[in-house]
Design an enzyme around this catalytic site. Structure first.
Site, mmCIF file in Angstrom:
data_model
loop_
_atom_site.group_PDB
_atom_site.id
_atom_site.type_symbol
_atom_site.label_atom_id
_atom_site.label_comp_id
_atom_site.label_asym_id
_atom_site.label_seq_id
_atom_site.Cartn_x
_atom_site.Cartn_y
_atom_site.Cartn_z
ATOM 1 N N TYR A 55 0.884 -1.247 -0.062
ATOM 2 C CA TYR A 55 0.036 -0.081 0.069
ATOM 3 C C TYR A 55 1.069 1.129 0.046
ATOM 4 O O TYR A 55 0.700 2.224 -0.581
ATOM 5 C CB TYR A 55 -0.708 0.021 1.106
ATOM 6 C CG TYR A 55 -1.768 1.413 1.409
ATOM 7 C CD1 TYR A 55 -2.602 1.854 0.219
ATOM 8 C CD2 TYR A 55 -1.704 1.954 2.344
ATOM 9 C CE1 TYR A 55 -3.412 2.918 0.406
ATOM 10 C CE2 TYR A 55 -2.374 3.397 2.408
ATOM 11 C CZ TYR A 55 -3.167 3.658 1.317
ATOM 12 O OH TYR A 55 -3.986 4.988 1.225
ATOM 13 N N TYR A 112 -1.317 13.210 6.298
ATOM 14 C CA TYR A 112 -0.893 11.889 7.423
ATOM 15 C C TYR A 112 0.706 12.140 7.833
ATOM 16 O O TYR A 112 1.225 12.250 6.859
ATOM 17 C CB TYR A 112 -1.394 10.725 6.800
ATOM 18 C CG TYR A 112 -2.788 10.092 6.761
ATOM 19 C CD1 TYR A 112 -3.739 10.836 7.647
ATOM 20 C CD2 TYR A 112 -2.959 8.897 6.215
ATOM 21 C CE1 TYR A 112 -5.206 10.332 7.529
ATOM 22 C CE2 TYR A 112 -4.184 8.452 6.202
ATOM 23 C CZ TYR A 112 -5.220 9.201 6.826
ATOM 24 O OH TYR A 112 -6.469 8.727 6.883
ATOM 25 N N ARG A 142 -12.262 13.074 1.306
ATOM 26 C CA ARG A 142 -13.037 12.153 2.053
ATOM 27 C C ARG A 142 -14.438 11.836 1.428
ATOM 28 O O ARG A 142 -15.195 10.911 1.675
ATOM 29 C CB ARG A 142 -13.474 12.743 3.489
ATOM 30 C CG ARG A 142 -12.017 12.768 4.248
ATOM 31 C CD ARG A 142 -11.462 11.398 4.600
ATOM 32 N NE ARG A 142 -10.262 11.630 5.102
ATOM 33 C CZ ARG A 142 -9.210 10.550 5.481
ATOM 34 N NH1 ARG A 142 -9.650 9.524 5.265
ATOM 35 N NH2 ARG A 142 -8.171 10.853 5.873
ATOM 36 N N ARG A 199 1.533 7.072 -6.752
ATOM 37 C CA ARG A 199 0.271 8.190 -7.009
ATOM 38 C C ARG A 199 0.753 9.483 -6.616
ATOM 39 O O ARG A 199 0.693 10.326 -7.459
ATOM 40 C CB ARG A 199 -0.745 7.655 -5.987
ATOM 41 C CG ARG A 199 -1.788 8.578 -6.109
ATOM 42 C CD ARG A 199 -3.105 7.798 -5.557
ATOM 43 N NE ARG A 199 -3.196 7.718 -4.078
ATOM 44 C CZ ARG A 199 -3.865 7.286 -3.191
ATOM 45 N NH1 ARG A 199 -5.180 7.071 -3.673
ATOM 46 N NH2 ARG A 199 -3.680 6.862 -1.998
ATOM 47 N N GLU A 254 -14.059 -0.913 5.951
ATOM 48 C CA GLU A 254 -14.041 0.402 5.095
ATOM 49 C C GLU A 254 -15.629 0.251 4.415
ATOM 50 O O GLU A 254 -15.719 -0.716 3.963
ATOM 51 C CB GLU A 254 -12.988 0.359 4.257
ATOM 52 C CG GLU A 254 -11.446 0.666 4.777
ATOM 53 C CD GLU A 254 -11.440 2.147 4.847
ATOM 54 O OE1 GLU A 254 -11.628 3.125 4.083
ATOM 55 O OE2 GLU A 254 -10.240 2.339 5.605
HETATM 56 C C1 3EB Z 1 -7.634 5.727 5.075
HETATM 57 O O1 3EB Z 1 -6.780 6.376 5.179
HETATM 58 C C2 3EB Z 1 -7.160 4.326 4.588
HETATM 59 O O2 3EB Z 1 -5.280 5.518 -0.615
HETATM 60 O O3 3EB Z 1 -6.951 5.827 -1.936
HETATM 61 C C3 3EB Z 1 -9.485 4.874 2.104
HETATM 62 C C4 3EB Z 1 -9.706 5.565 0.869
HETATM 63 C C5 3EB Z 1 -8.146 4.407 2.357
HETATM 64 C C6 3EB Z 1 -8.957 5.788 -0.076
HETATM 65 C C7 3EB Z 1 -6.659 5.692 -0.945
HETATM 66 C C8 3EB Z 1 -7.275 4.516 1.451
HETATM 67 C C9 3EB Z 1 -7.666 5.430 0.004
HETATM 68 O O4 3EB Z 1 -8.780 5.670 5.281
HETATM 69 C C10 3EB Z 1 -7.886 3.737 3.497
#
Ligand code: 3EB
Length: 342
Positions: A143, A203, A216, A150, A328
């Site tokens: 990941y 982050y 979001r 990206r 999720e």
């Molecule tokens: C999270 O931060 C981790 O990397 O495109 C949710 C939605 C998540 C999108 C991405 C990752 C992504 O909520 C999971």
């Protein structure tokens, strides 16, 4: 199903459903199944398969519909189908020991394609990664390897992270990385954040050398009054930037739903300049990703309690971006044309 209007809309169908063959509105189908991953374009329509579950009875086809003549093609490894107003595309990075370069190439191709064909507004992306929590050839989590690629693609094209729309980043059982996206020629896009969760591209580095980059939620409205879509990103049990309720599926599921509720609330949308308010009951076409099969009944029960009885909910057994996240949830709020702002 609400009136489709001119914006694209989604339906969940039985896999391989003959109904889809004669459907003039069909732009493309993403098959969520038991594998293998695949992409093709036939007669102006896109078809992709992702290996996102382990049981036939959880398989389904996510069908994207849009009005207008259809056309399809390929560009630098991206398969696409379009109407004059909307573009649906899929990029794949084959299973490999390292993904950053392939992911950067895939996203660069997506950015170039949307610009070249004239669909400059990316409204939603989905990313399915096999071995998402495993180590790559350099001992980096897959990941995180994906996030590097990206981020490098945004750097290469000089794009502001704040322009990236709602996304999903979850596991797949095989097939490397599949990224699909929806982009628009016209209309108005607003990316929405969650006041209780840190913006993903901020982050701290402990989650990876390059951060995830997505909003979001993304509101997209075609020109004209009323109509629009609010695409809610895959959302988990995160507050601030920390995973909460470690090991507790019910707790994480409740926080995920509370996070979605906060994102689509009137207070939050108002903060982003959108005069709308929504609740969990307005969500449809939810995809719920569950890491452990044994957790599915609990997740189904909580979702049934909180979401609309008529909502279409697909539950998929697959891994999640962070190894301590158990669930999720993503969904769409569809606002049909001619409805007053609410
Ligand atoms: C999270 O931060 C981790 O990397 O495109 C949710 C939605 C998540 C999108 C991405 C990752 C992504 O909520 C999971």
């Amino acid at each position: 199903m609400s009136a489709p209007g001119t914006a694209p809309y989604c339906s969940f169908e039985k896999l391989g459903s003959a109904d889809l063959d004669g459907d003039e509105t069909l732009l493309g189908v993403i098959e969520h199944g038991t594998g293998p991953a695949d992409v093709s374009v036939i007669d102006g329509r896109l078809r992709a398969a992702v290996h996102t579950t382990t049981r036939e009875d959880e398989s389904f086809a996510e069908a994207w519909h849009a009005e207008g003549p259809k056309e399809s093609g390929h560009h630098a490894g991206v398969a696409w189908a379009r109407t004059p107003d909307y573009l649906l595309g899929v990029a794949r990075v084959p299973e490999a020991g390292r993904y950053a370069a392939g992911t950067a190439a895939a996203y660069t191709a997506i950015f170039d394609l949307t610009a070249a064909l004239g669909y400059p507004t990316l409204v939603r992306t989905w990313n399915y990664l096999s071995g998402i929590n495993t180590a790559n050839a350099d001992d980096l989590e897959v990941y995180q390897d994906f996030c590097v690629g990206r981020a490098e693609a945004l750097d290469a094209r000089g794009l502001d992270p704040a322009t990236m729309p709602a996304a999903t980043g979850v596991g797949a059982h095989s097939g490397g990385i599949t990224c699909y996206f929806l982009a628009a020629r016209h209309g108005h896009r607003i990316n929405v954040e969650n006041p209780a969760v840190l913006t993903a591209h901020r982050y701290p580095p402990r989650y990876g050398t390059r951060p995830p980059i997505f909003a979001r939620a993304t509101w997209h409205a075609p020109p004209g009054p009323g109509e629009g879509r609010l695409f809610v990103s895959a959302t988990g049990g995160i507050l601030g930037h920390e995973t909460v309720h470690r090991g507790d599926i019910a707790g994480q599921c409740e926080v995920a739903l509370a996070n979605i509720g906060r994102v689509i609330s009137g207070e939050n949308l108002g903060r982003h300049g959108l005069a709308r308010h929504h609740g969990l009951a307005d969500l449809d076409h939810l995809k719920v990703y569950v890491r452990h099969r044994d957790d599915i009944p609990v997740v189904r029960r909580i979702c049934a309690d909180r979401l609309a009885r008529e909502a279409t909910i697909a539950v998929l057994h697959t891994d999640i971006a962070r190894s301590d996240l158990l669930v999720e949830i993503e969904g769409v709020v569809t606002v049909p044309p001619g409805k007053d702002p609410r």
